[in-house]
Each structure stands twice: as structure tokens, then as C-alpha cells.
Design a protein around this motif. Sequence first.
Motif, PDB file in Angstrom:
ATOM      1  N   ALA A  27       0.764  -1.775  -0.318  1.00 57.33           N
ATOM      2  CA  ALA A  27      -0.086  -0.127  -0.018  1.00 57.33           C
ATOM      3  C   ALA A  27       1.128   1.438   0.183  1.00 57.33           C
ATOM      4  O   ALA A  27       2.296   1.218   0.239  1.00 57.33           O
ATOM      5  N   GLY A  28      -0.023   2.410  -0.020  1.00 52.26           N
ATOM      6  CA  GLY A  28       0.682   3.664   0.042  1.00 52.26           C
ATOM      7  C   GLY A  28       0.772   4.316   1.520  1.00 52.26           C
ATOM      8  O   GLY A  28       0.689   3.759   1.764  1.00 52.26           O
ATOM      9  N   ALA A  29       1.626   5.492   1.475  1.00 51.93           N
ATOM     10  CA  ALA A  29       2.724   5.339   2.469  1.00 51.93           C
ATOM     11  C   ALA A  29       1.858   5.652   3.912  1.00 51.93           C
ATOM     12  O   ALA A  29       1.416   6.017   5.275  1.00 51.93           O
ATOM     13  N   LEU A  30       0.657   5.966   3.040  1.00 48.89           N
ATOM     14  CA  LEU A  30      -1.102   6.871   4.589  1.00 48.89           C
ATOM     15  C   LEU A  30      -1.314   5.348   4.639  1.00 48.89           C
ATOM     16  O   LEU A  30      -2.605   6.083   5.150  1.00 48.89           O
ATOM     17  N   CYS A  31      -1.247   5.013   3.197  1.00 49.26           N
ATOM     18  CA  CYS A  31      -2.605   3.267   4.545  1.00 49.26           C
ATOM     19  C   CYS A  31      -2.139   2.652   5.195  1.00 49.26           C
ATOM     20  O   CYS A  31      -1.069   2.127   5.565  1.00 49.26           O
ATOM     21  N   SER A  32      -3.111   1.876   5.741  1.00 47.93           N
ATOM     22  CA  SER A  32      -2.662   0.751   6.324  1.00 47.93           C
ATOM     23  C   SER A  32      -3.740  -0.725   5.486  1.00 47.93           C
ATOM     24  O   SER A  32      -4.423  -0.254   5.211  1.00 47.93           O
ATOM     25  N   ARG A  33      -3.151  -1.390   5.835  1.00 56.09           N
ATOM     26  CA  ARG A  33      -3.740  -2.842   5.092  1.00 56.09           C
ATOM     27  C   ARG A  33      -5.264  -2.564   4.914  1.00 56.09           C
ATOM     28  O   ARG A  33      -5.927  -3.632   3.579  1.00 56.09           O
ATOM     29  N   LEU A  34      -6.153  -2.440   5.366  1.00 54.52           N
ATOM     30  CA  LEU A  34      -7.864  -2.005   5.570  1.00 54.52           C
ATOM     31  C   LEU A  34      -7.788  -0.969   5.208  1.00 54.52           C
ATOM     32  O   LEU A  34      -9.304  -0.133   4.873  1.00 54.52           O
ATOM     33  N   SER A  35      -7.056   0.406   4.793  1.00 49.40           N
ATOM     34  CA  SER A  35      -8.454   0.983   4.845  1.00 49.40           C
ATOM     35  C   SER A  35      -7.886   1.653   3.054  1.00 49.40           C
ATOM     36  O   SER A  35      -7.675   3.263   2.561  1.00 49.40           O
ATOM     37  N   TRP A  36      -6.937   0.825   2.036  1.00 45.49           N
ATOM     38  CA  TRP A  36      -7.293   1.565   1.053  1.00 45.49           C
ATOM     39  C   TRP A  36      -7.806   0.583   0.273  1.00 45.49           C
ATOM     40  O   TRP A  36      -8.614  -0.669   0.901  1.00 45.49           O
ATOM     41  N   PRO A  39      -8.277  -4.898   0.266  1.00 49.59           N
ATOM     42  CA  PRO A  39      -9.306  -5.785   0.936  1.00 49.59           C
ATOM     43  C   PRO A  39     -10.039  -6.079  -0.426  1.00 49.59           C
ATOM     44  O   PRO A  39     -10.336  -7.090  -0.661  1.00 49.59           O
ATOM     45  N   GLU A  40     -10.360  -4.980  -0.892  1.00 50.99           N
ATOM     46  CA  GLU A  40     -11.023  -5.676  -2.305  1.00 50.99           C
ATOM     47  C   GLU A  40     -10.511  -6.416  -3.405  1.00 50.99           C
ATOM     48  O   GLU A  40     -10.305  -7.170  -4.103  1.00 50.99           O
ATOM     49  N   LEU A  41      -9.070  -5.413  -3.220  1.00 49.15           N
ATOM     50  CA  LEU A  41      -7.906  -5.519  -4.640  1.00 49.15           C
ATOM     51  C   LEU A  41      -7.617  -7.584  -4.242  1.00 49.15           C
ATOM     52  O   LEU A  41      -7.643  -8.347  -4.765  1.00 49.15           O
ATOM     53  N   ALA A  42      -7.461  -7.827  -2.799  1.00 52.86           N
ATOM     54  CA  ALA A  42      -7.138  -9.344  -2.551  1.00 52.86           C
ATOM     55  C   ALA A  42      -8.838 -10.086  -2.770  1.00 52.86           C
ATOM     56  O   ALA A  42      -8.497 -11.097  -3.141  1.00 52.86           O
ATOM     57  N   LYS A  43     -10.231  -9.403  -2.306  1.00 56.62           N
ATOM     58  CA  LYS A  43     -10.996  -9.927  -2.757  1.00 56.62           C
ATOM     59  C   LYS A  43     -10.921 -10.935  -4.082  1.00 56.62           C
ATOM     60  O   LYS A  43     -11.291 -12.375  -4.362  1.00 56.62           O
ATOM     61  N   LEU A  44     -10.881  -9.892  -4.873  1.00 53.57           N
ATOM     62  CA  LEU A  44     -11.169 -10.316  -6.534  1.00 53.57           C
ATOM     63  C   LEU A  44      -9.675 -11.573  -7.254  1.00 53.57           C
ATOM     64  O   LEU A  44      -9.804 -11.789  -7.565  1.00 53.57           O
ATOM     65  N   LEU A  45      -8.924 -11.097  -6.337  1.00 52.94           N
ATOM     66  CA  LEU A  45      -7.556 -11.871  -7.195  1.00 52.94           C
ATOM     67  C   LEU A  45      -7.271 -13.320  -6.133  1.00 52.94           C
ATOM     68  O   LEU A  45      -6.959 -14.554  -6.660  1.00 52.94           O
ATOM     69  N   ALA A  46      -8.129 -12.963  -5.401  1.00 52.93           N
ATOM     70  CA  ALA A  46      -7.623 -14.799  -4.496  1.00 52.93           C
ATOM     71  C   ALA A  46      -8.000 -15.774  -4.985  1.00 52.93           C
ATOM     72  O   ALA A  46      -7.619 -16.851  -4.681  1.00 52.93           O
ATOM     73  N   PRO A  47      -9.243 -15.887  -6.143  1.00 55.49           N
ATOM     74  CA  PRO A  47      -9.304 -17.530  -6.726  1.00 55.49           C
ATOM     75  C   PRO A  47      -8.179 -17.665  -7.648  1.00 55.49           C
ATOM     76  O   PRO A  47      -7.716 -18.478  -8.063  1.00 55.49           O
ATOM     77  N   TYR A  48      -6.894 -16.639  -8.312  1.00 60.41           N
ATOM     78  CA  TYR A  48      -5.793 -17.196  -8.433  1.00 60.41           C
ATOM     79  C   TYR A  48      -4.827 -16.788  -8.193  1.00 60.41           C
ATOM     80  O   TYR A  48      -3.970 -17.286  -8.279  1.00 60.41           O
ATOM     81  N   PHE A  49      -4.583 -16.309  -6.972  1.00 60.13           N
ATOM     82  CA  PHE A  49      -3.541 -15.820  -6.377  1.00 60.13           C
ATOM     83  C   PHE A  49      -3.604 -16.499  -4.842  1.00 60.13           C
ATOM     84  O   PHE A  49      -4.665 -16.051  -4.181  1.00 60.13           O
ATOM     85  N   THR A  50      -2.335 -16.674  -4.036  1.00 58.31           N
ATOM     86  CA  THR A  50      -2.440 -16.691  -2.195  1.00 58.31           C
ATOM     87  C   THR A  50      -1.944 -14.968  -1.941  1.00 58.31           C
ATOM     88  O   THR A  50      -0.706 -14.506  -2.493  1.00 58.31           O
ATOM     89  N   VAL A  51      -2.639 -14.273  -2.419  1.00 61.13           N
ATOM     90  CA  VAL A  51      -2.781 -13.023  -1.304  1.00 61.13           C
ATOM     91  C   VAL A  51      -2.329 -12.511  -0.384  1.00 61.13           C
ATOM     92  O   VAL A  51      -3.112 -12.613   0.912  1.00 61.13           O
ATOM     93  N   TYR A  52      -1.291 -11.532  -0.058  1.00 56.13           N
ATOM     94  CA  TYR A  52      -0.673 -11.103   0.869  1.00 56.13           C
ATOM     95  C   TYR A  52      -1.171  -9.306   1.196  1.00 56.13           C
ATOM     96  O   TYR A  52      -0.272  -8.776   0.382  1.00 56.13           O
ATOM     97  N   ASN A  53      -2.087  -8.969   1.943  1.00 53.44           N
ATOM     98  CA  ASN A  53      -1.848  -7.230   2.024  1.00 53.44           C
ATOM     99  C   ASN A  53      -1.355  -7.416   3.472  1.00 53.44           C
ATOM    100  O   ASN A  53      -2.149  -7.808   4.828  1.00 53.44           O
ATOM    101  N   TYR A  54      -0.535  -6.708   3.807  1.00 53.10           N
ATOM    102  CA  TYR A  54      -0.044  -6.230   5.033  1.00 53.10           C
ATOM    103  C   TYR A  54       0.411  -5.075   5.698  1.00 53.10           C
ATOM    104  O   TYR A  54      -0.086  -3.862   4.520  1.00 53.10           O
ATOM    105  N   ASP A  55      -0.252  -4.675   6.649  1.00 52.18           N
ATOM    106  CA  ASP A  55       0.551  -3.255   7.264  1.00 52.18           C
ATOM    107  C   ASP A  55       2.028  -2.742   7.002  1.00 52.18           C
ATOM    108  O   ASP A  55       2.638  -3.580   7.624  1.00 52.18           O
TER     109      ASP A  55
END
Length: 104
Positions: A27-36, A39-55
Motif C-alpha cells: 500500500a501507499g504511505a498513508l494506508c493501512s492494510r484495511l484503509s485502501w 481488501p477488495e483487490l485481495a478478494k478479486l485476486l484470491a481465486p488466482y493467487f495467494t494474496v498477502y495484504n500487509y500493514d
Amino acid sequence: MRTVISKDGTPIAFDQSGQGPALILVAGALCSRLSWSGPELAKLLAPYFTVYNYDRRGRGDSGDTRPYAVMREIEDIEVLIDEAGGSAYLYGHSSGLLLLLKQP
């Protein structure tokens, strides 16, 4: 939420979803894993990738160790790559992309 410990001892929080090749979202500098859009991108990509969204350090549920250094953020990404099995696709948003350009 899970955590890994970065090289300097800082806990880095992340969510993992999906299955397939590893993909780490930075994520960008001012974002946490839940504030950008992560989460929606992870949901869309989860059928194809193991997605790691981190703080990123100092944000959300991740710790922070002073003084700040870009290299420490790069080490955080490296420990997430290790957690993912040693290789991963990387996606960077805003300043998150700049961190990826510094990857060895």
C-alpha cells in the motif's frame, strides 16, 4: 490477521487469502492494510493467487522501530516473501511501488 517478524525485530501484520502463486500487495504511505483498496483487490485476486495484504511498519497492526529507513521497509517485504515460500509477485500502490523498485 497474522504476523511475521522483520529482520530488526519489528512485527509486521498481514492478511492472507486465496490460493495459487503468492502476490504481495504494498500500500501507499498513508494506508493501512484495511484503509485502501487492498481488501477488495485481495478478494478479486484470491481465486488466482495467494494474496498477502500487509500493514507497512508504523501503520495499522504492524510495529515500528526507529529510526525510519527505507531499507527496513524493504526488509519487511523480504520477510513476507520468505513467508510466502521464497518467491512472490509484487503489486505496489503509490509510494508502495517505490519500495518495490528498490527490491534486489
